[in-house]
Structure formats: structure tokens, C-alpha cells
Design a protein around this motif. Structure first.
Motif, short mmCIF file in Angstrom:
data_model
loop_
_atom_site.label_atom_id
_atom_site.label_comp_id
_atom_site.label_asym_id
_atom_site.label_seq_id
_atom_site.Cartn_x
_atom_site.Cartn_y
_atom_site.Cartn_z
N LEU A 147 0.21 -0.90 -0.08
CA LEU A 147 0.01 0.25 0.29
C LEU A 147 0.40 1.06 -0.05
CD1 LEU A 147 -2.85 -0.91 1.96
CD2 LEU A 147 -3.13 -0.36 -0.03
N VAL A 148 2.23 0.83 0.61
CA VAL A 148 3.03 2.45 0.55
C VAL A 148 3.76 2.22 -0.56
CG1 VAL A 148 2.31 2.67 2.78
CG2 VAL A 148 4.57 1.57 2.85
N VAL A 149 5.20 1.60 -1.14
CA VAL A 149 5.52 1.59 -1.91
C VAL A 149 4.82 0.54 -3.19
CG1 VAL A 149 7.39 -0.06 -2.73
CG2 VAL A 149 7.34 0.13 -0.46
N ARG A 150 4.26 2.03 -4.30
CA ARG A 150 3.13 1.29 -4.69
C ARG A 150 4.03 1.22 -5.96
NH1 ARG A 150 0.33 7.20 -2.35
NH2 ARG A 150 -0.03 5.93 -0.42
N ARG A 151 3.10 0.77 -6.62
CA ARG A 151 3.89 0.09 -8.78
C ARG A 151 3.93 1.70 -9.21
NH1 ARG A 151 3.58 -4.56 -11.04
NH2 ARG A 151 4.82 -4.17 -13.63
N ALA A 152 2.27 2.30 -9.00
CA ALA A 152 2.99 3.41 -10.07
C ALA A 152 4.09 4.33 -9.61
CB ALA A 152 1.99 4.09 -9.62
N ASP A 153 4.54 4.38 -8.56
CA ASP A 153 5.75 5.28 -8.02
C ASP A 153 6.80 4.60 -9.14
OD1 ASP A 153 4.01 6.13 -5.96
OD2 ASP A 153 5.15 5.34 -4.51
N TYR A 205 10.56 -5.23 -8.91
CA TYR A 205 10.22 -3.86 -10.39
C TYR A 205 10.84 -2.44 -10.16
CZ TYR A 205 6.30 -6.76 -10.82
OH TYR A 205 5.66 -8.20 -11.06
N ILE A 206 11.59 -2.17 -8.66
CA ILE A 206 11.71 -1.01 -8.16
C ILE A 206 13.35 -1.20 -9.06
CG2 ILE A 206 13.58 0.47 -6.10
CD1 ILE A 206 10.90 0.60 -4.69
N GLN A 234 15.84 1.21 -10.91
CA GLN A 234 17.14 1.83 -10.64
C GLN A 234 18.65 1.02 -10.93
OE1 GLN A 234 18.60 3.03 -5.99
NE2 GLN A 234 17.41 1.12 -5.87
N ILE A 235 18.77 -0.16 -11.18
CA ILE A 235 20.13 -1.11 -11.70
C ILE A 235 20.55 -0.28 -13.29
CG2 ILE A 235 21.39 -2.77 -12.51
CD1 ILE A 235 19.48 -4.49 -10.22
#
Length: 354
Positions: free
Chosen positions: A42-48, A310-311, A315-316
């Protein structure tokens, strides 16, 4: 894919890091796992990923490379710095310093996931876990006090505290801290190491390096993601992951390679070998960008798939992209141009460019 039969092995060590509690990726398939992973999604959102994280990380990485003048030491000046900057801006966790945050998380990762460490490695990890817990406890208390006075920041800590204020179960101060410590342990050292592994592989293959540099100059981030996935298939983060049999279990039941293992048996799931298996991959020894994502197991599989996959998949490549945009990227001369390791993590790779 059968987490109840073959469970994770990290709970005991994670309990020592947090002084008693667990982190959801170190849990078997329990109600606590479902609750905690749901809260953090809920807080680490895929849309981010596309809206916030990709431009943020690309900016951080490019700024670091822009400061270099024809030479850069990749680990200390880029790949270890950007995850710390990301942690500060997106998670709200800056650490007492970037170096301390990176060192703390690297030592705790080695303690959790690598067997048979030298005693001093495990001792350092446990000492750093005390410092990390104290730091996060103080940070959460400060952020709660700021929120109560009307200062709200839209980062992961801020979102966690909003869930706490709403009465969401599993979001006490201690539970928020334990979720955060698990996330930063998985974030810092892995991102840095993978970025180094990708660059190291491409530098050894000039034709591929040229193709990747063209993609970087064209801002083809999806192609760079595929370069990352394929480079790590050959230059892997590690041989595999450990599981333990929670019951008597038959591996590959019904096949010629069927093997019964007894309850309590520790199993090495050989992910690197699986990604080079000609029975599952076409032409596994060739570097190809058209492979489907499901053939890559860098982030694990099933309910214990890396929470930040997904991050990591932006990021890499964004860290790598900042270097690929440099003209005539090359290794420094002699030993400096080779990756130097301390324990399991790269600590230096000197590069040059025009």
C-alpha cells in the motif's frame, strides 16, 4: 512455488537483527506474512516506479557521473551512493551518513543470506543491527512528532505513519521499523553489486557494450532493462538461494531425476544454473534481448520474490545508463580496472571515459 513445503531459512537470524521480530520475506506462508506484505504494498506503490522512482534515480546517477572528470570509481562514487540517495528521498531513511547506511546494510545482508561467514562478518552485522534499529526507532519517533504538529512528508515512512493513524493492524512503531529494516537490507548492497556486475560484463564484450551505449543515448530504458537481465544471467549476483524442507518432500516427482528429501533438509535452489538450462531456454549460451521475463530468476520466485523487484528493474539500469552515456567508457589500467571484492560485495571498479 511451494513455500509451505520448502520454507525460508532466515527467520532465526532476522530475529537477532531486530531483537525478536521477523520481516515478511523471512516468513513462511502465514497470516502475518499476508498482512505485512499487503501493508507495505500500500505504501510502496507500483505506480511510483514510473512516476517517481525512474526519473529520481536517473537524475541522481547522472549528477554523480557529471561530477566526474574522465575518471570514476564506480562503487564509492556511484553505485553505492545512488541507492542511499534514493533511500533518503523515497523511503525517508538517510542514515547518519550514506557510508554508514551502506556499510550497515551490506554487513546485515551478508549475515542473513550467506552461509559460513567469517566470525568477524557476523559480529559486525549484529553490532550494526543494534545501531540500525536505534537509528530507525529514533527516526520514526521524530517523524511521528512532526506529523502530529502538521508536518507531513509523502515518503514511505510518512505513508506508514498514515496507515498507523488509521488503525491499520500491523503498523505499530516496531512493526514499521522491522518492515523498513528488511527493505533497506535488500536495497543497498544488491543494487550496487548488480550495477557493477552489468558494467563489468559489458566491458568484457565490446560489441554488446556498443549496443547498450546506443540504447542509453536513445533513452531506450526498456532495452537497457533487458541488457541488465541478460548480463546478470551470465554474471550472476549469486549461485542461488537456500530453503529448508518443512516436510518430507519429493523433488521432480514422476521424473527420472526424482529425489526424496527428508524434513529438515537444507536445499540450495540453484538459480544461476536454472537460467542456463537448455531444457528451458533456447540457445542459453547466447546473449539475447528477446527472452521472456519469466526465464529470469534474479529476484527469486513465488511468494518470496524480492519485494523491490520493480524498483530494482529501473534503479540498476538507470545507474548503468549514466555510465553508458559516457564516450569511450573503459576500464582503468592494470588492477584498478578490475572489480575488487571484500567478502561478497564489490568495493571498487575504476573506470575512465573521454
Amino acid at each position: 512455488s511451494r513455500p509451505n513445503a520448502l520454507g525460508v531459512t532466515y527467520a532465526e537470524k532476522m530475529g537477532k537483527i531486530t531483537a525478536g521480530s521477523n520481516f515478511f520475506l523471512c516468513m513462511d506462508d502465514t497470516p502475518s506474512y499476508t498482512r505485512d506484505v499487503s501493508n507495505m504494498r500500500l505504501v510502496v506503490r507500483r505506480a511510483d516506479v514510473s512516476q517517481i522512482i525512474t526519473p529520481m534515480v536517473e537524475q541522481f546517477a547522472q549528477q554523480m557521473v557529471n561530477r566526474a572528470t574522465g575518471k570514476i570509481e564506480m562503487v564509492s562514487q556511484l553505485s553505492s551512493i545512488v541507492p542511499c540517495q534514493f533511500s533518503a528521498a523515497y523511503l525517508g531513511i538517510a542514515g547518519p551518513s550514506q557510508q554508514e547506511l551502506f556499510d550497515w546494510t551490506s554487513s546485515m545482508f551478508a549475515y542473513l543470506f550467506y552461509p559460513n561467514n567469517p566470525p568477524e562478518v557476523d559480529q559486525a552485522a549484529l553490532a550494526n543491527s543494534v545501531k540500525t534499529c536505534a537509528y530507525l526507532d529514533q527516526l520514526i519517533a521524530q517523524r511521528k512528532q512532526a506529523a502530529e504538529s502538521g508536518t507531513n512528508i509523502d515518503d514511505i515512512i510518512g505513508r506508514c505513519l498514515q496507515l498507523q493513524a488509521s488503525g491499520t493492524p500491523g503498523m505499530s512503531d516496531l512493526e514499521i521499523r522491522n518492515n523498513l529494516i528488511g527493505i533497506i537490507i535488500g536495497l543497498m548492497p544488491t543494487t550496487s553489486k548488480c550495477a557493477v556486475l552489468v558494467i563489468d560484463y559489458l566491458l568484457d564484450h565490446p560489441a554488446l557494450l556498443a549496443q547498450a551505449q546506443a540504447a542509453a543515448l536513445q533513452d531506450d530504458n526498456e532495452k537497457l532493462r533487458k541488457f541488465m537481465l541478460e548480463a546478470l544471467r551470465f554474471n550472476s549476483f549469486g549461485a542461488g538461494i537456500f530453503r529448508i524442507a518443512n516436510e518430507d518432500y519429493v523433488i521432480a516427482s514422476g521424473s527420472m531425476r526424482s529425489q526424496k528429501i527428508k524434513k529438515g533438509t537444507k536445499v540450495l535452489v540453484a538459480l544461476q544454473s536454472a537460467m542456463l538450462d537448455g531444457r528451458e531456454l533456447d540457445d542459453p549460451k547466447s546473449f539475447r534481448l528477446d527472452r521472456p521475463d519469466y526465464q529470469y530468476m534474479h529476484f527469486g520466485y513465488g511468494m518470496h520474490t524480492c519485494f523491490g523487484q520493480y524498483i530494482n528493474m529501473v534503479q540498476i539500469p538507470m545507474i548503468v545508463k549514466s555510465l553508458l552515456r559516457c564516450k569511450n567508457l573503459r576500464r582503468a589500467a592494470r588492477e584498478e580496472g578490475k572489480v575488487r571484492y571484500q567478502n561478497s560485495f564489490p568495493v571498487s571498479l575504476h573506470l575512465e571515459f573521454d
